[in-house]
Structure formats: structure tokens, C-alpha cells
Design a protein around this motif. Structure first.
Motif, PDB file in Angstrom:
ATOM      1  N   ASP A   7     -24.883 -15.028 -44.799  1.00  0.00           N
ATOM      2  CA  ASP A   7     -23.989 -14.761 -43.670  1.00  0.00           C
ATOM      3  C   ASP A   7     -24.240 -15.715 -42.506  1.00  0.00           C
ATOM      4  O   ASP A   7     -23.672 -15.558 -41.441  1.00  0.00           O
ATOM      5  CB  ASP A   7     -24.179 -13.307 -43.190  1.00  0.00           C
ATOM      6  CG  ASP A   7     -25.598 -13.036 -42.707  1.00  0.00           C
ATOM      7  OD1 ASP A   7     -26.440 -13.951 -42.768  1.00  0.00           O
ATOM      8  OD2 ASP A   7     -25.864 -11.900 -42.264  1.00  0.00           O
ATOM      9  N   LEU A  63     -25.072  -3.401 -42.218  1.00  0.00           N
ATOM     10  CA  LEU A  63     -25.350  -4.367 -43.283  1.00  0.00           C
ATOM     11  C   LEU A  63     -25.860  -3.676 -44.539  1.00  0.00           C
ATOM     12  O   LEU A  63     -25.504  -4.053 -45.656  1.00  0.00           O
ATOM     13  CB  LEU A  63     -26.385  -5.392 -42.779  1.00  0.00           C
ATOM     14  CG  LEU A  63     -26.950  -6.365 -43.821  1.00  0.00           C
ATOM     15  CD1 LEU A  63     -25.862  -7.227 -44.443  1.00  0.00           C
ATOM     16  CD2 LEU A  63     -28.015  -7.260 -43.179  1.00  0.00           C
ATOM     17  N   ASN A  91     -28.601 -12.053 -48.167  1.00  0.00           N
ATOM     18  CA  ASN A  91     -27.139 -12.079 -48.056  1.00  0.00           C
ATOM     19  C   ASN A  91     -26.748 -13.326 -47.280  1.00  0.00           C
ATOM     20  O   ASN A  91     -27.381 -13.665 -46.277  1.00  0.00           O
ATOM     21  CB  ASN A  91     -26.611 -10.815 -47.364  1.00  0.00           C
ATOM     22  CG  ASN A  91     -27.116 -10.674 -45.948  1.00  0.00           C
ATOM     23  OD1 ASN A  91     -28.320 -10.735 -45.706  1.00  0.00           O
ATOM     24  ND2 ASN A  91     -26.221 -10.507 -45.000  1.00  0.00           N
ATOM     25  N   HIS A 136     -19.590  -9.154 -37.853  1.00  0.00           N
ATOM     26  CA  HIS A 136     -19.189  -9.869 -39.071  1.00  0.00           C
ATOM     27  C   HIS A 136     -17.973  -9.140 -39.642  1.00  0.00           C
ATOM     28  O   HIS A 136     -17.833  -7.921 -39.457  1.00  0.00           O
ATOM     29  CB  HIS A 136     -20.321  -9.875 -40.108  1.00  0.00           C
ATOM     30  CG  HIS A 136     -21.462 -10.765 -39.717  1.00  0.00           C
ATOM     31  ND1 HIS A 136     -21.569 -12.074 -40.125  1.00  0.00           N
ATOM     32  CD2 HIS A 136     -22.554 -10.534 -38.939  1.00  0.00           C
ATOM     33  CE1 HIS A 136     -22.668 -12.616 -39.626  1.00  0.00           C
ATOM     34  NE2 HIS A 136     -23.285 -11.704 -38.894  1.00  0.00           N
ATOM     35  N   GLU A 137     -17.151  -9.880 -40.381  1.00  0.00           N
ATOM     36  CA  GLU A 137     -15.952  -9.296 -40.992  1.00  0.00           C
ATOM     37  C   GLU A 137     -16.269  -8.044 -41.797  1.00  0.00           C
ATOM     38  O   GLU A 137     -15.481  -7.109 -41.867  1.00  0.00           O
ATOM     39  CB  GLU A 137     -15.299 -10.322 -41.941  1.00  0.00           C
ATOM     40  CG  GLU A 137     -14.668 -11.506 -41.230  1.00  0.00           C
ATOM     41  CD  GLU A 137     -13.625 -11.057 -40.232  1.00  0.00           C
ATOM     42  OE1 GLU A 137     -12.800 -10.218 -40.608  1.00  0.00           O
ATOM     43  OE2 GLU A 137     -13.663 -11.535 -39.069  1.00  0.00           O
ATOM     44  N   THR A 138     -17.435  -8.081 -42.436  1.00  0.00           N
ATOM     45  CA  THR A 138     -17.803  -7.004 -43.350  1.00  0.00           C
ATOM     46  C   THR A 138     -18.232  -5.731 -42.622  1.00  0.00           C
ATOM     47  O   THR A 138     -18.560  -4.742 -43.261  1.00  0.00           O
ATOM     48  CB  THR A 138     -18.968  -7.470 -44.226  1.00  0.00           C
ATOM     49  OG1 THR A 138     -19.921  -8.096 -43.348  1.00  0.00           O
ATOM     50  CG2 THR A 138     -18.524  -8.471 -45.272  1.00  0.00           C
ATOM     51  N   ARG A 196     -16.387  -5.775 -34.484  1.00  0.00           N
ATOM     52  CA  ARG A 196     -17.120  -6.226 -35.668  1.00  0.00           C
ATOM     53  C   ARG A 196     -17.779  -7.572 -35.418  1.00  0.00           C
ATOM     54  O   ARG A 196     -17.089  -8.538 -35.069  1.00  0.00           O
ATOM     55  CB  ARG A 196     -16.162  -6.364 -36.844  1.00  0.00           C
ATOM     56  CG  ARG A 196     -15.703  -5.040 -37.337  1.00  0.00           C
ATOM     57  CD  ARG A 196     -14.807  -5.187 -38.545  1.00  0.00           C
ATOM     58  NE  ARG A 196     -14.722  -3.863 -39.152  1.00  0.00           N
ATOM     59  CZ  ARG A 196     -14.738  -3.643 -40.452  1.00  0.00           C
ATOM     60  NH1 ARG A 196     -14.817  -4.647 -41.278  1.00  0.00           N
ATOM     61  NH2 ARG A 196     -14.673  -2.419 -40.908  1.00  0.00           N
TER      62      ARG A 196
END
Ligand code: FES
Ligand code: FES
Lengths: 765, 163
Positions: free
Chosen positions: A87, A152, A85, A146-148, A144
Motif C-alpha cells: 500500500d 486494515l 500488504n 486508503h480506498e480499501t 478513507r
């Protein structure tokens, strides 16, 4: 296949690259000669989680000897990397996620100038809450990273009726096991170098496990066409998974892109510790149940993987830990969930075994606990549950061939019986206790439920000389030698006579990563395929010339001859000449992609790997209950590798794996924020090594080249569980957290009442 | 930062006499790799923990990263490049090759220099002597077994069976 005798496979061949290393030739990145190079250095974050308000490079840019300072704004392409991924920014644009994140890149005339500039760069941070614990990261209101979001990836594996099966179990054991961050500590700190070729190509030498991945990533970071970038793997001083991520390649590419001058970037050991991937610490809560006979009936596991600031290979680690959590045993009912979670710790990635070593610590401890409850010997417990041909795995895969776990257990059995009878009970010195333990494992070869092809080419020139082209990075494990043996076997040539062009993206095609113990099996098959096609062309031509059926012809030592009529021969060079005259190409392309089936996202059912390696280690240890010191006296290591193409290489992997396993089991622990270099991170020295008895088991894999599977990672996996089981045997008390360092062993000794200070134990007079 | 004081040094390295000016705080490793361009000696940590930078100074194995270049004055130095005999690998190097003691090869020059110093000092070492001699040389690949075996073999080939 030809019926000729196998000559090159299964024999010890000297490593092709050893002589130049023994001479001290300048083959590593740090050694390469460059014309007037610039030195690169990176400014790294000192905050674990913070917004970057401002990066002021003005003053630093004006310091003497600075060519240029780069920040995220200078990256012309896509500022995100990551093999699974994407990132991971090369230079962070707006926020740092761990101590060590790259903020600015300095290109300077000298090391000193670069250092000075680093100190002059001003970064204004706005701190954010720092999350160190993956359980915290999973909370609803956690900040957070990461934004996501912080979760993970999740891998679930569900088969059968776990709850019902537990109800019927005679014995159930549930425990939680924990492991630490580990540093790979390859001896060569990460390094790279580069220059711009006359045609404008950016040429980058890298210490890497996957040049073709680097190639795509650098082109994408710079937003340039693939042809504009060439990656050449320099000699690589070990990788063990960490050199699968980009280390210096992107920085070198960026500097070359703008400055056009040769550059070099060599990490100090401290930077290598700070900035590169670690092994994932796992927390594994596992419940295992058996019937009254000791047959495994059910398993439930929850596995938490701390992947730190970035994904790297985290998804693969979580997936593999889940698939391997049953161990090499038949467990009809399973419910496994592995979560891969972001934190503000150093990023964790691939490290020899991808989560399988951590899982093995848990499942092998469980096996001994269950055996203890049931009153069966640990060896019998394993033998009666071991996978066999026809068994189904937790993912519902039916194993049809090359299931060598029983052979491994049987190979260890006589050693086990002998030491249990005698050595284990021989009087140990005062305050020392002896213990014996077993550790078994299985390991799927290649990527988990994903395509992972390899390609290769073999070319014969008009003089009959052969060149092998492979993208497979040899990082010290000896793949180039093994691939040459396979080509040599097919073509009836000495492996040493085959020229090898290796891991240079200009001349080779993608062989995938040197990881997952996949190169012998997958690239070995690709090379065999290519060589087979070349043989086919030669024999077709020779058959026309000799007027003999193709099937009766073989190629051997520069001749093509009839098996049944030794008089009928023709030199290979004659055939090659004929072929060239006819315009036939003698450069053949080979490929291989193991047959897998993706795992179902909800149930994890599928075929994650085409084949598995198996192993069992026996550990004999002596524990000093006064100091907590554990001496590993002997490891008997039986490994089913399918077929040992180069036995000395296989044995070398076993020795090295045992060493790393001892480190994992007893001493290694990377503490974020505290561990800085090799003076506070101990890896095994020559003095820590036990006697090792390697046993090579060959349960041939029908789809493997000459039956071969792999051994690189399997070598490490069983050692720590075997040692931990031996410590528990010695003390009568189990350790659930790795490493079993002095403190933890002492604690266990106290809990067991065998520490001389403990209540009820008499001090000797 | 003030440029560091320069001092003249003269020493022999791999049989060759050299004299040069070095900075007072410069390490022997820096001089060997970056001034004399002998890249066989490796830097694995720079703080005396890994042994990759081992050189032989007056017959003793020393970590070049911990030694100041100024201390080279008057000494006889050998690096891995000095092992080669008439362009051929020496007996010790051949033993490493044939006994599969090289994997990635980064620790190898340091291992060779430690064993070279050992064999000079003790031509018939026992296993314990060998383990002691290379206990400061980290290797992450081999688990040391084939390295110890190679040194035993080299001793045997050079000096005959242990009495
Ligand atoms: S570089 Fe000198 S001991 Fe590591
Ligand atoms: S061979 Fe790689 S560190 Fe020793």
C-alpha cells in the motif's frame, strides 16, 4: 549426529566484523567510495492528508547542478511497496497520507544543489480531513485514508466460554493501557549507495535487515527482471525493525535506472525521524479474572493498533499482540480482538517485539493488580499460572517442550526474596521511595502462523577451505558469528576459519528477514542442514577409503577419523580431492522452515510458532516523589534462550534489550509533528543504566540448532513491565500510560498522596 | 546562496600535518570525512546529541559536528584511524573486541575517542569516571555494559590495577 565433543557452541566467540569497525574502516553506506556520485534527496509532504493537485518541477529542474527530478509518473514498474500488504508508493502519485510522504526525488551534483532544488519544487495540495485517532478512523463516516477503508486487519482469538468463566471468577480486573509512538533511533541514519555494473546490473548497497525482500521490491518498482538488480547489505548500524521496510533502496534504484551514474542517499537524522517506521502505539483494554486461588480463568482484550499512513508490518504487530496478550500463562477462556487501523500519523512498522512489548505492559500490570486483590505475592501469582509442558495456549497450541518460563521465574526467585526482605524496606533517602517489580514474557520465534523458511549453502573447495553462503543480514546482533559457529561445529573447524559470504543477493539465497528473533533458530538450522549434508558426503567417501562404518567416523580439524580407532585417519583434503575427481559437488544446500499452522480467521486457533522464548525480569527502582525521577537500580534478567550458541552475544542482547526497555518504560515518546531529532527524543545513556544481572536459562528446544531459540526481542520485552510494576510498588499508585515520564510519575505520586505537596503528607522540618 | 568565504587552516591529524582551505561555515566533521576521507568518524545526528562524531582535539573529546573546520587551526587532532599501532589494534581497541563491546559498531569510533581522551587524562579511572566520559556517546545496541567493561580492562592493561 557425531558423538564428538561439542566445541564451538556455547563458547564466547569474538564477533567477526568487530575489528574492521574498531579500525574505522569505511564499511557503512555513507562511507563507501563512489566515482563522482550524484546526491539524492526527497521532497516530503508537509501536509498530513491532502490531494496533490499539481507538482511543478520546471523551475527546480533548471536550477544549477540538477541531473533530474523524478515524480511518481517516472516509476516504470509497480509504484507500491510493502512486505505484507502493498500500500506504500515510493513517490505518491495523487495524495499524501502523512507528513513525510515522498513526493519527488531529486538527483543533484551536490548536497547544496539538491537542497536548492527541493525548495524550488512547487506542490499544490488540496487538504483533506486529518485523522489522528484510530477510534475516529473506525467511525462509519470517517474519511478513507486508503480506498480499501481504514480498518486494515483484525485478528481474533477465541477459546472456551469467556462470559461464563467471568461469572465464576472470584476476582476480575479491567483496565486500559496505552503506549506511544516510538522511534527506533538506531545510531546509523538510513543510507544507501549504488552504481550500474558493466553488465548493466543495478548494484545497490543498503543499510537493511532483509536484502532479498529489497531485491524483489526494487525489481518490481522498476519493472525489471530480478537479475538486473543486486542488493548488497553494507554494514548496518542497527535496525530494530525499521530497516525491514525500504528506506533508500527504491530511490537509488530509480536514479540508477534512468541516470546510470553512481548515487548516494544518506538520510539526515531528521529525515530518518520523519520518514521511517515507528513503533505502533497500542490501546489495550483488558479484563482478566481468576478463581479464589488466583488461577487465571478468563481474559477478554481489545487491542487497537495505530499503524499510521501505511501497513508496513502492522498486520504482524496486531496479530502478535493478540497472540501474546495472555502472557506466558495458561488462560483457558480467552476472547481477544486486535484491530490494525490506518490514520494520518507516521506509518508504524516493526520494532523489536512487534506488539509483544506493548501487550506485556498490559498483561503484567494485570498480574500485579490481580495478585494485589488476592493478597498473593506477584511471584507466586506468576509461578502458579505459568505455562508448562502440556499447557494449551490461547490459540489452542499444546506446548510440548522447551517451556522455560518456570525456570526463569525460579532463577529470579532468590533475588526477589532477598530484595523484598531487605532492600525494599531499608530506609530510602527523604522524598525517595523504593519499589520492586516483576515482568515476565513469552515470545514466539519467527513469523506468526506463516511459512518463514531460510536457506543457506556450504561449500568446500579443493584445498578443504569452507565458505558459508547466507542471505541473513547481520545488523549488529552477531548472526554471522553464530552461523559460523554452527557450521564450524558441524565441520570440526574453527568458526573464524570459515569464509562467510553474507547478504548479497548475487551470491546468497533468501534467508528471510532479520526479525522476529528468527535467525539463530531458522537460519541456524538451515546452515546446520547444509553443513550436515556436506559432512555426509565426506564421511561416505572416507568410509569407502578407510573401510570403516560411516557411523564411527567424525570430521575434526581437517581430519576424518575413527572414533574407536584414533590411528585410522585421512585428511579431509584427500577426500575432497577424491570427491572432485568423481565429479561430486561439495556445495550443499540447506533449508529450514519451522512447522506452524495458520491461525483460523474467526477463532485464531492454530499453531502460530514452532517454539517460544521465555523471560522474567526483576526491577528495583527508587522514585523521587519531588521530581518524578525514577532511578532503576538493578535489573535481574533471566532468559530462556534454549541454548546460548554464543553466550557473550546473548548477554550483549540482554544488556541492550534492558536499555531499550528502560527507554520504552520511562522516557521515549515520539510525538507526530513535534518530535524532530535526537534533541527532543531521549534514549537511555550510560548514566541511565542500572546494574544488570543477566541469567541465561537453557531449556533446550528439540527442533532448534543445538537446542537454540532466540533472544533479540525477548531481551527488551520484560523490562518496562517490571519497571512499571516496581514504580507502582514504590508509590502505591499505578501508571497506565507509557512512558512513565516525570509528569506521569509525579501525577501518580500526587494521586497516591506521597507527593510532599499532597494533602495529608507532612513536609519534613 | 553565495559561496561561503574560504579560510586557510593548518593542523595535525593522526600525526600528519595538513593545510587546506575550508569554508567559513564548514564543520570539522565535514573536513574529516569528505575532504580528508577519514570515514571512521561517523555522523549520527549533526547536532551534538549522539557522540558518533567524537574526535580528540588537543587531548579533549569533542563533537566534530559542532566544531567549525576553521577552529582546527594549529590543533592536534586524533580520529579513530589514529589509534592503530603498527597496523595492529591498540590495547583499547583490543579490549573492545575481546569484551564484546561492539555490536553494530556505528557508535564505536566515538566511544573509542571518548575513552581515549579519558585514559590520557585519567589513566586509572573508576566506573563513575568512565560513565561520565561516555555519557555523551549514545549506543542503541549494547546497553553500555560491555563498553564500560572494555574501558576498565583497557585501563588495567595499560596502567595496572587501580591503586
Ligand atoms: S553527529 Fe556529532 S554528536 Fe551526533
Ligand atoms: S554498537 Fe550499535 S550503536 Fe553502539
Amino acid at each position: 549426529m557425531n558423538m564428538k565433543e561439542i566445541k564451538k557452541i556455547g563458547r564466547n566467540w569474538l564477533r567477526r566484523d568487530a575489528a574492521e569497525k574498531l579500525r574505522g574502516n569505511p564499511v557503512f553506506c555513507a562511507d563507501l567510495t563512489l566515482e563522482n556520485p550524484l546526491t539524492l534527496k526527497v521532497l516530503r509532504s508537509t501536509h498530513a492528508h491532502a490531494r496533490i493537485k499539481r507538482i511543478d518541477v520546471d523551475r527546480a529542474s533548471r536550477t544549477q547542478g540538477i541531473a533530474r527530478i523524478f515524480t511518481a509518473a517516472d516509476i516504470p514498474g509497480k509504484n507500491l511497496a510493502g512486505i505484507i500488504n502493498k500500500d506504500h508508493p515510493l513517490l505518491v502519485p495523487d495524495k499524501v497520507r502523512h507528513v513525510g510522504d515522498a513526493i519527488a526525488l531529486v538527483a543533484a551534483e551536490t548536497e547544496t544543489a539538491a537542497e536548492r532544488a527541493l525548495q524550488a519544487i512547487q506542490v499544490t495540495y488540496e487538504d483533506l480531513p486529518v485523522i489522528r485517532d484510530p477510534e475516529e478512523a473506525l467511525k462509519e463516516d470517517a474519511p478513507r485514508i486508503h480506498e480499501t477503508g481504514n480498518l486494515l486487519f483484525t485478528r481474533k482469538i477465541k477459546r472456551g466460554e469467556v462470559e461464563r468463566a467471568f461469572d465464576d471468577c472470584a476476582v476480575v480486573v479491567e483496565k486500559t493501557y496505552r503506549t506511544s509512538f516510538l522511534e527506533h533511533a538506531y545510531l546509523e541514519p538510513d543510507a544507501g549507495a549504488g552504481y550500474v555494473a558493466a553488465d548493466g546490473t543495478l548494484v545497490i548497497y543498503a543499510s537493511t535487515q532483509n536484502p532479498h525482500y529489497d531485491h524483489g521490491e526494487v525489481a518490481s518498482l522498476l519493472g525489471v527482471a530480478h537479475e538486473k538488480v543486486r542488493i548488497i547489505q553494507a554494514a548496518t548500524g542497527g535496525g530494530f525493525g525499521s530497516k525491514l521496510d525500504l528506506n533508500t533502496q527504491g530511490f537509488i534504484g530509480l536514479a540508477l535506472y534512468y541516470l546510470g551514474r553512481p548515487v548516494r542517499y544518506v538520510y539526515s537524522r531528521e529525515e530518518s525521524f520523519l520518514a521511517t517506521a515507528k513503533r505502533h502505539p497500542l490501546t489495550i483494554t483488558i479484563k482478566t479474572g481468576t478463581d479464589s486461588q488466583g488461577r487465571l480463568m478468563a481474559m477478554r482484550a481489545r487491542i487497537l493498533c495505530d499503524t499510521g499512513a501505511y501497513g508496513s508490518y502492522g498486520i504482524a504487530v496486531a496479530s502478535r499482540a493478540a497472540v501474546h496478550a495472555t502472557g506466558p500463562y495458561e488462560v483457558p477462556n480467552v476472547d481477544i480482538e486486535a484491530l490494525c487501523v490506518y490514520t494520518n500519523n507516521p506509518f508504524a512498522g516493526a520494532m523489536r517485539g512487534f506488539g509483544a512489548p506493548q501487550a506485556a505492559f498490559a498483561f503484567e500490570s494485570q498480574m500485579d493488580l490481580l495478585a494485589g486483590e488476592l493478597g498473593i505475592s506477584p511471584l507466586e501469582m506468576r509461578r502458579q499460572n505459568a505455562l508448562r509442558e502440556g499447557s494449551f495456549t490461547g490459540t489452542g497450541q499444546k506446548l510440548t517442550a522447551s517451556v522455560g518460563i518456570r525456570d526463569c521465574l525460579n532463577a529470579v526467585k532468590p533475588f526477589y526474596e532477598r530484595v523484598m526482605e531487605k532492600w525494599r524496606h531499608d530506609p530510602a533517602p527523604t522524598f525517595k521511595k523504593r519499589g520492586v517489580g516483576l515482568g515476565a514474557m513469552w515470545y514466539g520465534i519467527g513469523n506468526t502462523g506463516l511459512q518463514n523458511p531460510s536457506t543457506a549453502q556450504i561449500e568446500m573447495d579443493p584445498e578443504g577451505s569452507v565458505t558459508l553462503y547466507t542471505g541473513c543480514a547481520d545488523i549488529g546482533q552477531g548472526s554471522t558469528t553464530v552461523l559460523s559457529q554452527i557450521a564450524g561445529e558441524m565441520l570440526g573447524l574453527s568458526p573464524g576459519a570459515i569464509r562467510a559470504v553474507v547478504a548479497d543477493t548475487k551470491y546468497t539465497t533468501d534467508a528471510g528477514a532479520t526479525s522476529a528473533s528468527r535467525q539463530t533458530y531458522i537460519s541456524g538450522n538451515a546452515v546446520k542442514d547444509a553443513a550436515g549434508k556436506l559432512v555426509e558426503i565426506l564421511l561416505t567417501e572416507a568410509s569407502n577409503l578407510l573401510k570403516r562404518p560411516k557411523e564411527s567416523l567424525i570430521v575434526d580439524s581437517g581430519l576424518i577419523r575413527d572414533k574407536n580407532d584414533p590411528e585410522k585417519t585421512v585428511p579431509v583434503t584427500d577426500i575432497v580431492r577424491r570427491a572432485h575427481e568423481k565429479g561430486l559437488s561439495l556445495k550443499c544446500q540447506g533449508s529450514f522452515d519451522p512447522v506452524t499452522e495458520p491461525l483460523d480467521p474467526e477463532t485464531g486457533q492454530g499453531v502460530p510458532y514452532a517454539t517460544y522464548a521465555f523471560a522474567c525480569h526483576l526491577a528495583q527502582v527508587t522514585v523521587d516523589v519531588l521530581t518524578g525521577e525514577v532511578e532503576v537500580n538493578r535489573i535481574v534478567a533471566a532468559h530462556d534462550v534454549g541454548k546460548a550458541i554464543n553466550p557473550a552475544g546473548v548477554i550483549g542482547q540482554i544488556y541492550g534489550g534492558v536499555a531499550m526497555g528502560i527507554g520504552f518504560g520511562l522516557m521515549e515518546r515520539y510525538v507526530p509533528g513535534r518530535t524532530v531529532s535526537l534533541n527532543d527524543y531521549d534514549i537511555p545513556t550510560c548514566k541511565d543504566m542500572p546494574d544488570i544481572v543477566p541469567i541465561v536459562v537453557e531449556s533446550a528446544e528439540p527442533t532448534g540448532p543445538y537446542g537454540a531459540k532466540g533472544v533479540g526481542e525477548p531481551a527488551l520485552i520484560p523490562t518496562a513491565p517490571a519497571v512499571l510494576n516496581a514504580i507502582s510498588d514504590a508509590l502505591g499508585e499505578r501508571i497506565y500510560t507509557l512512558p512513565a515520564n516525570l509528569e506521569r510519575v509525579l501525577e501518580a505520586a500526587v494521586a497516591a498522596g506521597v507527593f510532599p505537596g499532597s494533602h495529608g503528607v507532612k513536609q519534613p522540618a | 546562496m553565495e559561496p561561503c568565504r574560504q579560510v586557510p587552516v593548518a593542523f595535525t591529524i593522526n600525526g600528519r600535518a595538513v593545510s587546506l582551505e575550508v569554508a567559513a561555515d564548514e564543520t570539522a566533521l565535514h573536513v574529516i570525512r569528505d575532504r580528508l576521507l577519514l570515514k571512521g568518524t561517523k555522523e549520527g545526528c549533526g547536532i551534538g546529541e549522539c557522540g558518533a562524531c567524537t574526535i580528540v582535539v588537543d587531548g579533549k573529546a569533542v563533537n566534530a559536528c559542532l566544531m567549525l573546520a576553521a577552529q582546527l587551526q594549529g590543533r592536534n587532532i586524533m580520529t579513530v584511524e589514529g589509534l592503530i599501532e603498527k597496523h595492529e589494534l591498540s590495547v583499547l581497541q583490543k579490549a573492545f573486541l575481546e569484551d564484546h563491546a561492539v555490536q553494530c559498531g556505528f557508535c564505536t569510533p566515538g566511544m573509542l575517542m571518548s575513552s581515549c581522551a579519558l585514559l590520557k587524562d585519567k589513566p586509572r579511572p573508576d566506573k563513575g569516571d568512565i560513565v561520565d566520559a561516555i555519557s555523551g556517546n549514545l549506543c542503541r545496541c549494547t546497553g553500555y555494559q560491555q563498553v564500560v567493561g572494555a574501558i576498565q580492562d583497557a585501563a588495567r592493561r595499560l596502567f595496572g590495577e587501580k591503586a
